[in-house]
Design a protein around this motif. Structure first.
Motif, PDB file in Angstrom:
ATOM      1  N   LEU A  62       1.026  -1.181  -0.038  1.00 24.17           N
ATOM      2  CA  LEU A  62       0.119   0.045   0.168  1.00 24.17           C
ATOM      3  C   LEU A  62       1.033   1.101  -0.052  1.00 24.17           C
ATOM      4  O   LEU A  62       1.809   1.501   1.006  1.00 24.17           O
ATOM      5  CB  LEU A  62      -0.700   0.088   1.330  1.00 24.17           C
ATOM      6  CG  LEU A  62      -2.178   0.917   1.340  1.00 24.17           C
ATOM      7  CD1 LEU A  62      -3.071   0.730   2.074  1.00 24.17           C
ATOM      8  CD2 LEU A  62      -1.433   2.357   1.836  1.00 24.17           C
ATOM      9  N   GLU A  63       0.832   1.994  -1.159  1.00 28.02           N
ATOM     10  CA  GLU A  63       1.673   3.109  -1.275  1.00 28.02           C
ATOM     11  C   GLU A  63       0.802   4.119  -1.771  1.00 28.02           C
ATOM     12  O   GLU A  63       0.206   4.293  -2.670  1.00 28.02           O
ATOM     13  CB  GLU A  63       3.012   2.950  -2.212  1.00 28.02           C
ATOM     14  CG  GLU A  63       3.753   1.882  -1.679  1.00 28.02           C
ATOM     15  CD  GLU A  63       4.843   1.437  -2.942  1.00 28.02           C
ATOM     16  OE1 GLU A  63       4.760   2.068  -3.955  1.00 28.02           O
ATOM     17  OE2 GLU A  63       5.698   0.562  -2.664  1.00 28.02           O
ATOM     18  N   ALA A  64       0.796   5.510  -0.756  1.00 29.00           N
ATOM     19  CA  ALA A  64       0.019   6.630  -1.045  1.00 29.00           C
ATOM     20  C   ALA A  64       0.854   7.598  -1.727  1.00 29.00           C
ATOM     21  O   ALA A  64       1.852   7.965  -1.522  1.00 29.00           O
ATOM     22  CB  ALA A  64      -0.736   6.998   0.106  1.00 29.00           C
ATOM     23  N   SER A  65       0.178   8.463  -2.589  1.00 25.46           N
ATOM     24  CA  SER A  65       0.913   9.417  -3.184  1.00 25.46           C
ATOM     25  C   SER A  65      -0.169  10.412  -3.822  1.00 25.46           C
ATOM     26  O   SER A  65      -1.439  10.227  -3.520  1.00 25.46           O
ATOM     27  CB  SER A  65       1.777   8.923  -4.644  1.00 25.46           C
ATOM     28  OG  SER A  65       0.825   8.492  -5.534  1.00 25.46           O
ATOM     29  N   ASP A  66       0.315  11.664  -4.254  1.00 21.47           N
ATOM     30  CA  ASP A  66      -0.644  12.746  -4.917  1.00 21.47           C
ATOM     31  C   ASP A  66      -1.695  12.930  -3.924  1.00 21.47           C
ATOM     32  O   ASP A  66      -3.082  13.100  -4.445  1.00 21.47           O
ATOM     33  CB  ASP A  66      -1.247  12.268  -6.177  1.00 21.47           C
ATOM     34  CG  ASP A  66      -0.131  11.989  -7.169  1.00 21.47           C
ATOM     35  OD1 ASP A  66       1.001  12.644  -6.978  1.00 21.47           O
ATOM     36  OD2 ASP A  66      -0.127  11.141  -8.281  1.00 21.47           O
ATOM     37  N   GLN A  67      -1.331  13.345  -2.668  1.00 21.79           N
ATOM     38  CA  GLN A  67      -2.466  13.844  -1.608  1.00 21.79           C
ATOM     39  C   GLN A  67      -2.818  15.245  -1.762  1.00 21.79           C
ATOM     40  O   GLN A  67      -1.802  15.832  -1.545  1.00 21.79           O
ATOM     41  CB  GLN A  67      -1.977  13.247  -0.382  1.00 21.79           C
ATOM     42  CG  GLN A  67      -3.147  13.196   0.997  1.00 21.79           C
ATOM     43  CD  GLN A  67      -2.374  13.046   2.130  1.00 21.79           C
ATOM     44  OE1 GLN A  67      -1.732  13.820   2.595  1.00 21.79           O
ATOM     45  NE2 GLN A  67      -3.325  12.056   2.837  1.00 21.79           N
ATOM     46  N   ILE A  68      -4.078  15.261  -1.667  1.00 23.58           N
ATOM     47  CA  ILE A  68      -4.744  16.947  -1.781  1.00 23.58           C
ATOM     48  C   ILE A  68      -5.679  16.660  -0.478  1.00 23.58           C
ATOM     49  O   ILE A  68      -6.638  16.038  -0.439  1.00 23.58           O
ATOM     50  CB  ILE A  68      -5.192  17.064  -2.961  1.00 23.58           C
ATOM     51  CG1 ILE A  68      -4.434  16.969  -4.080  1.00 23.58           C
ATOM     52  CG2 ILE A  68      -5.835  18.584  -2.907  1.00 23.58           C
ATOM     53  CD1 ILE A  68      -5.131  17.210  -5.561  1.00 23.58           C
ATOM     54  N   ILE A  69      -5.618  17.819   0.313  1.00 25.33           N
ATOM     55  CA  ILE A  69      -6.511  17.940   1.408  1.00 25.33           C
ATOM     56  C   ILE A  69      -7.192  19.459   1.469  1.00 25.33           C
ATOM     57  O   ILE A  69      -6.106  20.331   1.301  1.00 25.33           O
ATOM     58  CB  ILE A  69      -5.662  17.637   2.763  1.00 25.33           C
ATOM     59  CG1 ILE A  69      -5.044  16.394   2.906  1.00 25.33           C
ATOM     60  CG2 ILE A  69      -6.740  17.989   3.933  1.00 25.33           C
ATOM     61  CD1 ILE A  69      -4.442  15.989   4.135  1.00 25.33           C
ATOM     62  N   SER A  70      -8.526  19.457   1.610  1.00 27.79           N
ATOM     63  CA  SER A  70      -9.100  20.581   1.939  1.00 27.79           C
ATOM     64  C   SER A  70      -9.943  20.595   3.123  1.00 27.79           C
ATOM     65  O   SER A  70     -10.816  19.953   3.135  1.00 27.79           O
ATOM     66  CB  SER A  70      -9.897  21.042   0.551  1.00 27.79           C
ATOM     67  OG  SER A  70     -10.636  22.053   0.745  1.00 27.79           O
ATOM     68  N   VAL A  71      -9.567  21.641   3.931  1.00 26.35           N
ATOM     69  CA  VAL A  71     -10.222  21.773   5.311  1.00 26.35           C
ATOM     70  C   VAL A  71     -11.367  22.755   5.045  1.00 26.35           C
ATOM     71  O   VAL A  71     -11.133  23.842   4.629  1.00 26.35           O
ATOM     72  CB  VAL A  71      -9.248  21.987   6.308  1.00 26.35           C
ATOM     73  CG1 VAL A  71      -9.938  22.399   7.562  1.00 26.35           C
ATOM     74  CG2 VAL A  71      -8.226  20.792   6.470  1.00 26.35           C
ATOM     75  N   ILE A  72     -12.500  22.403   5.397  1.00 27.61           N
ATOM     76  CA  ILE A  72     -13.753  23.321   5.436  1.00 27.61           C
ATOM     77  C   ILE A  72     -14.312  23.354   6.852  1.00 27.61           C
ATOM     78  O   ILE A  72     -15.259  22.245   6.885  1.00 27.61           O
ATOM     79  CB  ILE A  72     -14.558  23.054   4.231  1.00 27.61           C
ATOM     80  CG1 ILE A  72     -13.611  22.755   2.706  1.00 27.61           C
ATOM     81  CG2 ILE A  72     -15.800  23.985   4.060  1.00 27.61           C
ATOM     82  CD1 ILE A  72     -14.440  21.932   1.895  1.00 27.61           C
ATOM     83  N   VAL A  77     -11.745  17.094   3.264  1.00 29.09           N
ATOM     84  CA  VAL A  77     -12.047  16.431   1.791  1.00 29.09           C
ATOM     85  C   VAL A  77     -10.558  16.038   1.510  1.00 29.09           C
ATOM     86  O   VAL A  77      -9.847  16.867   1.331  1.00 29.09           O
ATOM     87  CB  VAL A  77     -12.869  17.197   0.798  1.00 29.09           C
ATOM     88  CG1 VAL A  77     -12.722  16.223  -0.512  1.00 29.09           C
ATOM     89  CG2 VAL A  77     -14.152  17.592   1.394  1.00 29.09           C
ATOM     90  N   VAL A  78     -10.525  14.699   1.385  1.00 29.23           N
ATOM     91  CA  VAL A  78      -9.102  14.032   0.901  1.00 29.23           C
ATOM     92  C   VAL A  78      -9.087  13.367  -0.421  1.00 29.23           C
ATOM     93  O   VAL A  78     -10.287  12.793  -0.730  1.00 29.23           O
ATOM     94  CB  VAL A  78      -8.489  13.204   1.948  1.00 29.23           C
ATOM     95  CG1 VAL A  78      -7.057  12.618   1.380  1.00 29.23           C
ATOM     96  CG2 VAL A  78      -8.304  13.934   3.278  1.00 29.23           C
ATOM     97  N   GLY A 100     -11.314   9.209  -2.466  1.00 26.00           N
ATOM     98  CA  GLY A 100     -11.748  10.488  -2.008  1.00 26.00           C
ATOM     99  C   GLY A 100     -12.467  10.067  -0.523  1.00 26.00           C
ATOM    100  O   GLY A 100     -13.181   9.091  -0.511  1.00 26.00           O
ATOM    101  N   ARG A 101     -11.981  10.692   0.132  1.00 31.15           N
ATOM    102  CA  ARG A 101     -12.548  10.658   1.689  1.00 31.15           C
ATOM    103  C   ARG A 101     -12.949  12.078   2.291  1.00 31.15           C
ATOM    104  O   ARG A 101     -12.333  13.156   2.258  1.00 31.15           O
ATOM    105  CB  ARG A 101     -11.536  10.117   2.639  1.00 31.15           C
ATOM    106  CG  ARG A 101     -11.355   8.360   2.404  1.00 31.15           C
ATOM    107  CD  ARG A 101     -10.547   7.826   3.591  1.00 31.15           C
ATOM    108  NE  ARG A 101      -9.003   8.345   3.363  1.00 31.15           N
ATOM    109  CZ  ARG A 101      -8.381   7.314   2.705  1.00 31.15           C
ATOM    110  NH1 ARG A 101      -9.138   6.178   2.021  1.00 31.15           N
ATOM    111  NH2 ARG A 101      -7.206   7.424   2.276  1.00 31.15           N
TER     112      ARG A 101
END
Length: 121
Positions: A62-72, A77-78, A100-101
């Motif tokens: 399991l390898e994660a990349s290209d993470q974008i996080i927006s806090v509202i 939203v991830v 998308g989480r």
């Protein structure tokens, strides 16, 4: 809610997924979670946890990349790309997925309330 809270929660969540750590997953997934799988099926927290409890879901890589996080406000939203290798129900699982989480703050804890996943490769 601070972005570092979500960064850390994402790391802990992905570690729990890789290790099939049901206790940790119970902590991070909201009881009313709805999650859309790549095949269009919508699952609940219990369906997800049962796949780990039963041993149906086995993750080797399991390898994660290209993470974008927006806090509202109290919600985040991830979007994250994940390379997954393993087995699901004794069938090979090997691909690149975009998750998308939606995380929401509840008192002192953040929990995933919704999500979806599409297979890229």
């Amino acid at each position: 809610m601070e972005i570092n809270t979500i960064v850390n929660a994402e790391i802990e969540l992905l570690t729990a997924v890789k290790n099939a750590d049901v206790l940790a997953l119970e902590k991070f997934l909201h009881d009313d979670l709805l999650f859309n799988l790549p095949d269009g099926q919508t699952i609940t927290k219990e369906i997800d946890l049962d796949s780990y409890r039963s041993g149906k879901m086995e993750i080797e890589v399991l390898e994660a990349s290209d993470q974008i996080i927006s806090v509202i406000g109290d919600t985040a939203v991830v979007g994250v790309t994940v390379l997954l290798r393993g087995k699901y129900d004794d069938k090979p699982l090997d691909g690149i997925f975009r998750y998308g989480r939606v995380w929401k703050q509840f008192d002192e804890n953040v929990r995933v309330i919704a999500g979806s996943c599409v297979q890229l490769k």
